[in-house]
Structure formats: structure tokens, C-alpha cells
Design a protein around this motif. Structure first.
Motif, PDB file in Angstrom:
ATOM      1  N   ASN A   1      67.925  36.162  31.147  1.00 26.98           N
ATOM      2  CA  ASN A   1      68.687  36.790  32.242  1.00 26.98           C
ATOM      3  C   ASN A   1      69.681  37.804  31.696  1.00 26.98           C
ATOM      4  O   ASN A   1      69.852  38.888  32.267  1.00 26.98           O
ATOM      5  CB  ASN A   1      69.455  35.728  33.032  1.00 26.98           C
TER       6      ASN A   1
ATOM      7  N   TYR B   1      69.261  41.521  33.132  1.00 27.14           N
ATOM      8  CA  TYR B   1      70.260  42.101  34.039  1.00 27.14           C
ATOM      9  C   TYR B   1      71.314  42.888  33.276  1.00 27.14           C
ATOM     10  O   TYR B   1      72.487  42.848  33.590  1.00 27.14           O
ATOM     11  CB  TYR B   1      70.881  40.988  34.908  1.00 27.14           C
TER      12      TYR B   1
ATOM     13  N   ASP C   1      77.389  38.054  28.201  1.00 26.97           N
ATOM     14  CA  ASP C   1      76.678  39.339  28.101  1.00 26.97           C
ATOM     15  C   ASP C   1      77.554  40.483  28.578  1.00 26.97           C
ATOM     16  O   ASP C   1      78.635  40.261  29.127  1.00 26.97           O
ATOM     17  CB  ASP C   1      75.356  39.273  28.891  1.00 26.97           C
TER      18      ASP C   1
ATOM     19  N   ILE D   1      73.834  31.569  43.100  1.00 25.30           N
ATOM     20  CA  ILE D   1      72.713  31.910  42.198  1.00 25.30           C
ATOM     21  C   ILE D   1      72.097  30.689  41.531  1.00 25.30           C
ATOM     22  O   ILE D   1      71.002  30.781  40.976  1.00 25.30           O
ATOM     23  CB  ILE D   1      73.143  32.923  41.101  1.00 25.30           C
TER      24      ILE D   1
ATOM     25  N   LYS E   1      67.269  31.657  44.966  1.00 31.81           N
ATOM     26  CA  LYS E   1      68.334  32.598  45.341  1.00 31.81           C
ATOM     27  C   LYS E   1      68.425  33.686  44.266  1.00 31.81           C
ATOM     28  O   LYS E   1      68.611  33.386  43.096  1.00 31.81           O
ATOM     29  CB  LYS E   1      69.692  31.875  45.427  1.00 31.81           C
ATOM     30  N   ARG E   2      68.237  34.996  44.696  1.00 34.15           N
ATOM     31  CA  ARG E   2      68.282  36.104  43.753  1.00 34.15           C
ATOM     32  C   ARG E   2      69.249  37.160  44.254  1.00 34.15           C
ATOM     33  O   ARG E   2      69.341  37.402  45.458  1.00 34.15           O
ATOM     34  CB  ARG E   2      66.894  36.737  43.606  1.00 34.15           C
ATOM     35  N   LEU E   3      69.903  37.750  43.299  1.00 33.97           N
ATOM     36  CA  LEU E   3      70.807  38.844  43.657  1.00 33.97           C
ATOM     37  C   LEU E   3      70.058  40.166  43.688  1.00 33.97           C
ATOM     38  O   LEU E   3      70.415  41.085  44.383  1.00 33.97           O
ATOM     39  CB  LEU E   3      71.904  38.972  42.587  1.00 33.97           C
ATOM     40  N   HIS E   4      69.021  40.212  42.858  1.00 34.30           N
ATOM     41  CA  HIS E   4      68.279  41.463  42.696  1.00 34.30           C
ATOM     42  C   HIS E   4      66.987  41.441  43.485  1.00 34.30           C
ATOM     43  O   HIS E   4      66.440  40.373  43.752  1.00 34.30           O
ATOM     44  CB  HIS E   4      67.964  41.682  41.212  1.00 34.30           C
TER      45      HIS E   4
ATOM     46  N   GLY F   1      61.298  38.463  38.759  1.00 32.94           N
ATOM     47  CA  GLY F   1      61.979  37.156  38.644  1.00 32.94           C
ATOM     48  C   GLY F   1      61.563  36.273  39.787  1.00 32.94           C
ATOM     49  O   GLY F   1      61.073  36.764  40.815  1.00 32.94           O
ATOM     50  N   THR F   2      61.782  34.975  39.651  1.00 31.93           N
ATOM     51  CA  THR F   2      61.336  34.023  40.670  1.00 31.93           C
ATOM     52  C   THR F   2      62.503  33.387  41.414  1.00 31.93           C
ATOM     53  O   THR F   2      62.318  32.704  42.407  1.00 31.93           O
ATOM     54  CB  THR F   2      60.539  32.886  40.008  1.00 31.93           C
ATOM     55  N   GLY F   3      63.725  33.502  40.900  1.00 34.99           N
ATOM     56  CA  GLY F   3      64.897  32.854  41.529  1.00 34.99           C
ATOM     57  C   GLY F   3      64.943  31.376  41.252  1.00 34.99           C
ATOM     58  O   GLY F   3      65.685  30.633  41.906  1.00 34.99           O
TER      59      GLY F   3
ATOM     60  N   GLY G   1      65.072  30.276  37.795  1.00 32.99           N
ATOM     61  CA  GLY G   1      65.584  30.089  36.427  1.00 32.99           C
ATOM     62  C   GLY G   1      66.900  29.323  36.381  1.00 32.99           C
ATOM     63  O   GLY G   1      67.038  28.319  35.675  1.00 32.99           O
ATOM     64  N   LEU G   2      67.904  29.779  37.158  1.00 28.74           N
ATOM     65  CA  LEU G   2      69.217  29.125  37.078  1.00 28.74           C
ATOM     66  C   LEU G   2      69.182  27.739  37.731  1.00 28.74           C
ATOM     67  O   LEU G   2      69.917  26.827  37.319  1.00 28.74           O
ATOM     68  CB  LEU G   2      70.299  30.004  37.723  1.00 28.74           C
TER      69      LEU G   2
ATOM     70  N   PHE H   1      77.980  32.721  31.118  1.00 29.13           N
ATOM     71  CA  PHE H   1      77.431  31.467  31.644  1.00 29.13           C
ATOM     72  C   PHE H   1      77.867  30.338  30.721  1.00 29.13           C
ATOM     73  O   PHE H   1      77.644  30.394  29.517  1.00 29.13           O
ATOM     74  CB  PHE H   1      75.894  31.532  31.718  1.00 29.13           C
TER      75      PHE H   1
HETATM   76  P1  ADP Z   1      65.575  35.182  38.363  1.00 25.43           P
HETATM   77  O1  ADP Z   1      64.203  34.705  38.113  1.00 25.43           O
HETATM   78  O2  ADP Z   1      65.724  36.076  39.532  1.00 25.43           O
HETATM   79  O3  ADP Z   1      66.239  35.719  37.171  1.00 25.43           O
HETATM   80  P2  ADP Z   1      67.506  33.177  38.178  1.00 25.43           P
HETATM   81  O4  ADP Z   1      67.685  31.900  38.924  1.00 25.43           O
HETATM   82  O5  ADP Z   1      67.417  33.089  36.740  1.00 25.43           O
HETATM   83  O6  ADP Z   1      66.319  33.900  38.822  1.00 25.43           O
HETATM   84  O7  ADP Z   1      68.719  34.109  38.560  1.00 25.43           O
HETATM   85  C1  ADP Z   1      69.138  34.192  39.896  1.00 25.43           C
HETATM   86  C2  ADP Z   1      69.845  35.513  40.113  1.00 25.43           C
HETATM   87  O8  ADP Z   1      71.098  35.532  39.433  1.00 25.43           O
HETATM   88  C3  ADP Z   1      69.125  36.669  39.520  1.00 25.43           C
HETATM   89  O9  ADP Z   1      68.165  37.148  40.426  1.00 25.43           O
HETATM   90  C4  ADP Z   1      70.205  37.665  39.261  1.00 25.43           C
HETATM   91  O10 ADP Z   1      70.440  38.372  40.422  1.00 25.43           O
HETATM   92  C5  ADP Z   1      71.388  36.818  38.955  1.00 25.43           C
HETATM   93  N1  ADP Z   1      71.599  36.723  37.498  1.00 25.43           N
HETATM   94  C6  ADP Z   1      71.209  35.739  36.677  1.00 25.43           C
HETATM   95  N2  ADP Z   1      71.638  35.958  35.419  1.00 25.43           N
HETATM   96  C7  ADP Z   1      72.362  37.096  35.444  1.00 25.43           C
HETATM   97  C8  ADP Z   1      73.084  37.839  34.483  1.00 25.43           C
HETATM   98  N3  ADP Z   1      73.163  37.446  33.206  1.00 25.43           N
HETATM   99  N4  ADP Z   1      73.721  38.976  34.888  1.00 25.43           N
HETATM  100  C9  ADP Z   1      73.651  39.384  36.163  1.00 25.43           C
HETATM  101  N5  ADP Z   1      73.002  38.731  37.125  1.00 25.43           N
HETATM  102  C10 ADP Z   1      72.348  37.586  36.780  1.00 25.43           C
END
Ligand code: ADP
Length: 640
Positions: free
Chosen positions: A528, A532, A558, A571, A576-579, A585-587, A589-590, A617
Motif C-alpha cells: 500500500n 499510494y 511512508d 479503511i 472500503k477503498r479511498l481510491h 486493489g480489492t479493499g 488488504g487492511l 501505519f
Molecule cells: P486496497 O486493495 O484498495 O489497497 P486496502 O484495504 O489495502 O485495499 O486499503 C484500503 C484503502 O486505504 C485503499 O484503497 C487506499 O485508499 C487507502 N490506503 C491504504 N494504504 C494507504 C497508504 N499507505 N497511503 C494512502 N492510502 C492508503
């Protein structure tokens, strides 16, 4: 015809004083008085003038005027002063000041004591008549003679001035004068001799001093009265200070009584409005205080004049296992017997309508100032509803856990089953794409289908990993975080190379953790951080770890796009994705990271000042393995 005894006396004095003719009935008395007179007065080694003048001065304080008149006579030449024929008589004029000299008392004596202090000790030359020295010595001797309140100080002053020998002589003289005064008092019929009568009739001023001396009664009355007055004054002073002290005490007492009353009223008020039930009882089990809340819990109100134990013993109590709790074992009785408080004691209570409620009680002993237990106070509450809610919560938690497990299993099964069809779609698409004769349009469509299949494969893979992370046993091992990060570097090598990412790894500890899950965790965070990043700057990542309260805290920092505050919790939720789709991405990971950290008894969160500000993080890992129940619970808990 004169008797030989009287001749002897007359020879010595130069006259025959009537004093020695008083006890004619028993001649031995006069003989012995004479013996005493010789020893203590006449042959006394003090100077004759001193003795005689002192005799005169002391005699002023006797109500019987014989002694003073006779001794004034000796002094002015009617007979020999102190029986000393060689002693020169004094003039009447020189005797008058002696007869008029006042006797100072108390503070008035101080200057005279000071005069005595000036004497050489012991005195070698006795002070001359009417000198300050004589006045001082006579005043001291008179206080000793009259035994006034100043007597003991005066005696000490005399001791210094006279020395032991002369002091004895002085005391002898005083004793004799005292005896003479008593003796004349017992014989008030004693008559003045003719020579003395003649003297007094010819010297009016002398007669006035001798016969009308205002100090004459001092010995008998004034000094007694003065002494009594002094002690009465002292008593009155004591009485006054005691009265003052008593007044002070009684004011204090009133104030304390008032304060105590106020405190008691405040306490009662406090007890009555307390949200908890309260009762107090004495050693005999009589209830001395109880609030409305207590009566509500009991379902009835005790009477404060009930016989001892009647009310408390009538309560029906049960242990937690439902068995009877006999009255003798009631917690309040334990406290009264041992003085040891009962803390958070839970039992059931049967109310008059036979319903049972759960009660939580805290009971403490009441003690008197000596520490003896005099009663007990109990604060208790009805926890029936609380217990019901607690049980309900337990059931819900179990239920949630079960459905969570089922969901995980279901996701796993679905993802797993979806893998093969998606793979088939990809393979078939690739086969079709190999056809040379395919029109351009179709070929583009096939490429799109393949790309979607790839995305779907990725999603299914993530789902599988997410489902897997939440179930099964944790495979805890001793692992070095450094090695795991190295392995992540290898996996992410193409991404690192493409973006020119810099990864700095600070010294890392070794922990007890599941290495596979830990690698998923760190891989997601690092990936991530690279994904990002800000387009204008190559990703710079720093990974660090430091001990914290319960184990270790790690940080992946980062310089990327950052995360707005509103999103910093969201997130971590699945999907849940911000982008948008511009960043693959799949949303999940976190969400996967949170599950992994929670299974290790830790928590994960992000810190970021907002868009374009980079992110940190952070996650913790417990130092030792947790009991499985906590680990399971933490899986279903939301990360704060
Ligand atoms: P994804 O597969 O979209 O990366 P994650 O669950 O890993 O799914 O992340 C969820 C959302 O959190 C991402 O879509 C992104 O918008 C935001 N995000 C995660 N890590 C970062 C980061 N290091 N910097 C900025 N935004 C992040």
C-alpha cells in the motif's frame, strides 16, 4: 523578800520583768523560761543592740503590749538591752523611727533583698541602728517571724547574710520572742512595770507608738487575713481561669456538637439520595440506618425498633449455586465477627413475593475510637438486570463468533469454488484470442474479458486469504521480523523496481507469531505504501519496531498520499477503498491486516495529517501468547 531566782533575773536585766513572775504556782515554769531566755536571747551571740532592737520591732506585731513596752524600756536604759550591762542605752528619739518603720511586703521587699545581697557573706559587722542594712535585715526577720507569704524567700536571704551559725542564733531569738508573745497572750493580766509606766507617761509620742501601734494586731489578724486574702486571690484567679477554660470548652463542645449534628444530617441526606442501597446495624444486629433503596431491594421496610436480628435473620439468602445461605453465614455476620470487610459479595435474595434477585454487596465494619467493632455498614445493589444483560451479551458474543466463523468458512468455500470457473474463463478467453481471423473489435472485447477475469482472480485470492486469516489455529513461532521484511522485498521486487521505492528497515526484534500471517500483514502495508505514493515523488518507506507496554509496536511510515482523518477508521473495514479503479486493489488488504493483528492480541491504526502528508501505519503484537478465548473475542471486536 525577793527569791534567789528573781534576784538572778533582776541582776541580769538590771530590773525584774513581770514576765518571770507570771507562773508563781509552779516555779519550774519560770525557771525554764529563764533558761530559755538566757540561751536564746541573752547569751545569744548576736550583738546586744541588734537583738534588743529586733525584739522591740518584732513586738510591735503582738496585740499584748507588755513585750514592746518592756523592751523599749530596756533599750532606753530601763534595765540592760538584751541583759547586757555593757550595752549603751539609746535615746527615746532614736527608738521612735523603729517603732514607726513600716514593714514592706511582696514587691516592696525587693529593694531590701537587694540591700542584703550587697552584704558580705557571712556578715562580720552588723549594720548600725536605722541604717538601710538594719531595715533590710529586720524586715526579713519579721517576715520569717510572722511566717508571711514572703517568709521562705526572706529566710534564704537571711541565710546568705548571716551564715549558718548566726542564722541559728537569729532563729533562736525569733523562737524566744515568739514564745514570749504566746506566753503573754496566755497571761493577758500581765502588768507593766512601774519604770515602764513612768517612761510612757513622760514620753507621749513613745506611748502613742507603743500603745496605739496600728500594726499591733497584725500578728494575730492582719497577716492571717492578708495571707487568707492572698490565697483567696490565688483561688479566685484559678477559678477565673478555670471558668474561662470551661467557657472555651463549652463553646468548643457546642460547636463540635453542632458540627457533628450537621455532619450526621449531611450523611443521612447523602445516604438517602445515594443510588445504592445502604444499611447499617450495631453488633446486636439492630438496624440503625437504612435508606429507601435498601427497603426497595428487600421489598419491605425494617422497623428501627425491631428486636435484634429479627429483620436481618428473616431475609432468605441463597448462594450463587442456588443453595440456601443460612442466616448464621450471612456476610454481615462474618464482618461483625471478624472485622474483615466483605468485598463484591454476590448472592441471591428472596423477596416477599418469592421472586429472587441477584445482589452485590460490600460490607465494612464500624469501629469505636479503640478500634473495637461496634457494627457494620453494607452498600448493596440489585444486579439482576445487569446479570441478565451480561448473560445476553455472552450469548450474543458466542452467536456472533459462530456466525463469523460460518461466514469465513462460506467466503472461503465460495472463493475457492469460484477460482476454477474464473481460471476457465481466462483460459478459454486466451484460446479464443489466439484465433487469427478474429476481427479487431472482438479481439479487444476478449482482452477486456481477460482483464476482468484477472481482477476477479485477484479478488478471489484476497477473499481466500482474508477468510483463511480469520480461521484455523495460529501457528505461533519464534520469527525475526527482519527476515519477514526481506521476504516481502523479494515478493514485491518488481513493484519496488518499477517505482524506485526506497525501503529502510530499522533494527527489528524477534517475536512469537504466525510467520505466514505476519508476512501477509507486512506485505499489504508495504505494498500500500508503494501503491499510494505521490506521483511526483518516489516512495520512501521506513519500517521500525520498539518495545511497548504489552509487547512490541511496529510502524510502517511512508511519504505517500496520506489519508484524510474521516477515513482513518473506515479503511480497515472490508471492501472500503479511498481510491477508485485507477489504482488496482480489492479493499480487503487492511481488513486482512486488522484480522491478523487482532489474532495476535494486538491492534492496528493509522496516523496521517491528511492528503499529501504521508501516513504511518502502526500495529502492536503481544509479547506472549494470549489465552485462546481472548484471541477469539478479539477477532470479532472492532479495532479502535
Ligand atoms: P486496497 O486493495 O484498495 O489497497 P486496502 O484495504 O489495502 O485495499 O486499503 C484500503 C484503502 O486505504 C485503499 O484503497 C487506499 O485508499 C487507502 N490506503 C491504504 N494504504 C494507504 C497508504 N499507505 N497511503 C494512502 N492510502 C492508503
Amino acid at each position: 523578800m525577793e527569791k534567789p531566782f528573781e534576784n538572778t533575773v533582776a541582776r541580769r536585766f538590771g530590773v525584774l520583768p513581770n514576765f518571770f513572775r507570771l507562773s508563781a504556782a509552779d516555779p519550774r515554769i519560770s525557771a525554764n523560761l529563764w533558761g530559755f531566755a538566757q540561751f536564746a536571747y541573752l547569751d545569744n551571740s548576736l550583738p546586744s543592740v541588734f537583738k534588743e532592737r529586733l525584739f522591740v520591732y518584732l513586738s510591735r506585731f503582738c496585740e499584748i503590749r507588755y513585750c514592746i513596752a518592756r523592751h523599749v524600756g530596756f533599750l532606753v536604759g530601763l534595765g540592760y538591752p538584751a541583759g547586757d550591762s555593757s550595752c549603751l542605752p539609746q535615746t527615746v528619739e532614736s527608738v521612735l523611727p523603729l517603732l514607726r518603720r513600716p514593714l514592706p511586703h511582696g514587691a516592696g521587699l525587693q529593694p531590701l533583698f537587694a540591700v542584703c545581697a550587697e552584704f558580705e557573706s557571712p556578715l562580720s559587722d552588723f549594720p548600725v541602728p536605722d541604717s538601710p542594712g538594719e531595715q533590710a535585715l529586720f524586715a526579713c526577720a519579721t517576715h520569717v517571724f510572722l511566717q508571711t507569704g514572703d517568709a521562705s524567700t526572706a529566710h534564704e536571704v537571711l541565710r546568705r547574710a548571716f551564715g549558718e551559725h548566726n542564722l541559728e542564733q537569729l532563729n533562736l531569738l525569733l523562737a524566744f520572742v515568739r514564745m514570749a508573745h504566746y506566753w503573754t497572750r496566755l497571761h493577758p493580766e500581765i502588768a507593766l512595770e512601774d519604770d515602764v509606766i513612768h517612761l510612757l507617761t513622760t514620753h507621749e509620742a513613745l506611748a502613742h507608738c507603743v500603745l496605739k501601734d496600728p500594726d499591733a494586731l497584725a500578728d494575730r489578724l492582719d497577716y492571717q487575713v492578708a495571707e487568707e486574702l492572698t490565697s483567696l486571690r490565688k483561688l479566685r484567679k484559678q477559678h477565673e481561669s478555670m471558668a474561662q477554660a470551661y467557657q472555651g470548652l463549652s463553646v468548643d463542645h457546642q460547636y463540635m456538637k453542632h458540627t457533628l449534628q450537621e455532619t450526621e444530617e449531611n450523611l443521612r441526606e447523602l445516604v438517602s439520595v445515594m443510588p445504592a442501597a445502604v444499611f447499617a446495624c450495631d453488633r446486636e444486629g439492630t438496624i440503625t440506618l437504612c435508606n429507601r433503596q435498601a427497603a426497595e431491594i428487600w421489598g419491605r421496610t425494617p422497623h428501627l425498633d425491631d428486636p435484634p436480628w429479627l429483620f436481618l435473620d428473616s431475609r432468605r439468602l441463597y448462594r450463587l449455586d442456588g443453595k440456601d445461605l443460612p442466616a448464621v453465614d450471612a456476610p454481615v455476620k462474618q464482618v461483625l465477627a471478624t472485622g474483615v470487610p466483605v468485598v463484591n459479595c454476590e448472592f441471591s435474595l428472596e423477596r416477599p413475593d418469592q421472586s429472587r434477585i441477584s445482589v452485590l454487596a460490600n460490607i465494612a465494619a464500624l469501629r469505636d475510637s479503640a478500634g473495637v467493632v461496634t457494627g457494620a455498614v453494607s452498600i448493596f445493589q440489585d444486579i439482576t438486570e445487569l446479570k441478565r444483560m451480561h448473560q445476553e451479551r455472552e450469548v450474543l458474543l458466542l452467536e456472533l463468533e459462530r456466525s463469523n466463523r460460518e461466514l469465513s468458512q462460506f467466503s472461503y468455500n465460495v472463493s475457492h469454488d469460484l477460482q476454477a470457473p474464473v481460471r476457465n474463463v481466462r483460459a478459454l478467453t486466451q484460446l479464443l484470442a489466439r484465433e487469427d481471423s478474429l476481427p479487431e473489435e472482438r479481439s479487444q472485447l476478449l482482452t477486456l474479458i481477460e482483464q476482468s477475469a484477472v481482477g476477479m482472480e485477484r479478488l478471489i485470492g484476497s477473499l481466500l486469504r482474508y477468510a483463511q486469516a480469520g480461521q484455523g489455529q495460529l501457528n505461533r513461532q519464534h520469527v525475526g521480523i527482519k527476515q519477514i521484511i526481506e521476504s516481502v522485498r523479494v515478493t514485491l521486487a518488481p513493484l519496488i523496481a518499477n517505482t524506485g521505492a526506497q525501503i529502510v528497515c530499522k533494527p527489528m526484534p524477534e517475536v512469537e507469531a504466525d510467520p505466514v500471517l505476519l508476512e501477509h500483514l507486512l506485505q499489504n502495508l508495504v505494498a500500500n505504501a508503494i501503491h499510494y505514493h505521490r506521483p511526483e515523488e518516489a516512495p520512501a518507506i521506513e519500517i521500525s519496531g520498539a518495545p511497548c507496554k504489552d509487547g512490541w509496536q511496529f510502524a510502517v511510515k511512508d511519504n505517500g498520499q496520506g489519508i484524510p482523518r474521516d477515513w482513518q477508521d473506515g479503511i480497515f473495514e472490508p471492501l472500503k477503498r479511498l481510491h477508485g479503479s485507477e489504482t488496482p486493489g480489492t479493499g480487503l488488504g487492511l481488513a486482512l491486516c486488522r484480522t491478523i493483528v487482532a489474532r495476535h492480541g494486538g491492534r492496528i491504526w493509522v496516523e496521517s495529517k491528511g492528503s499529501g502528508q504521508g501516513s504511518v501505519f502502526r500495529f502492536t503484537l503481544l509479547a506472549t501468547e494470549l489465552p485462546s478465548s481472548i484471541v477469539q473475542n478479539s477477532v470479532v471486536k472492532r479495532t479502535p
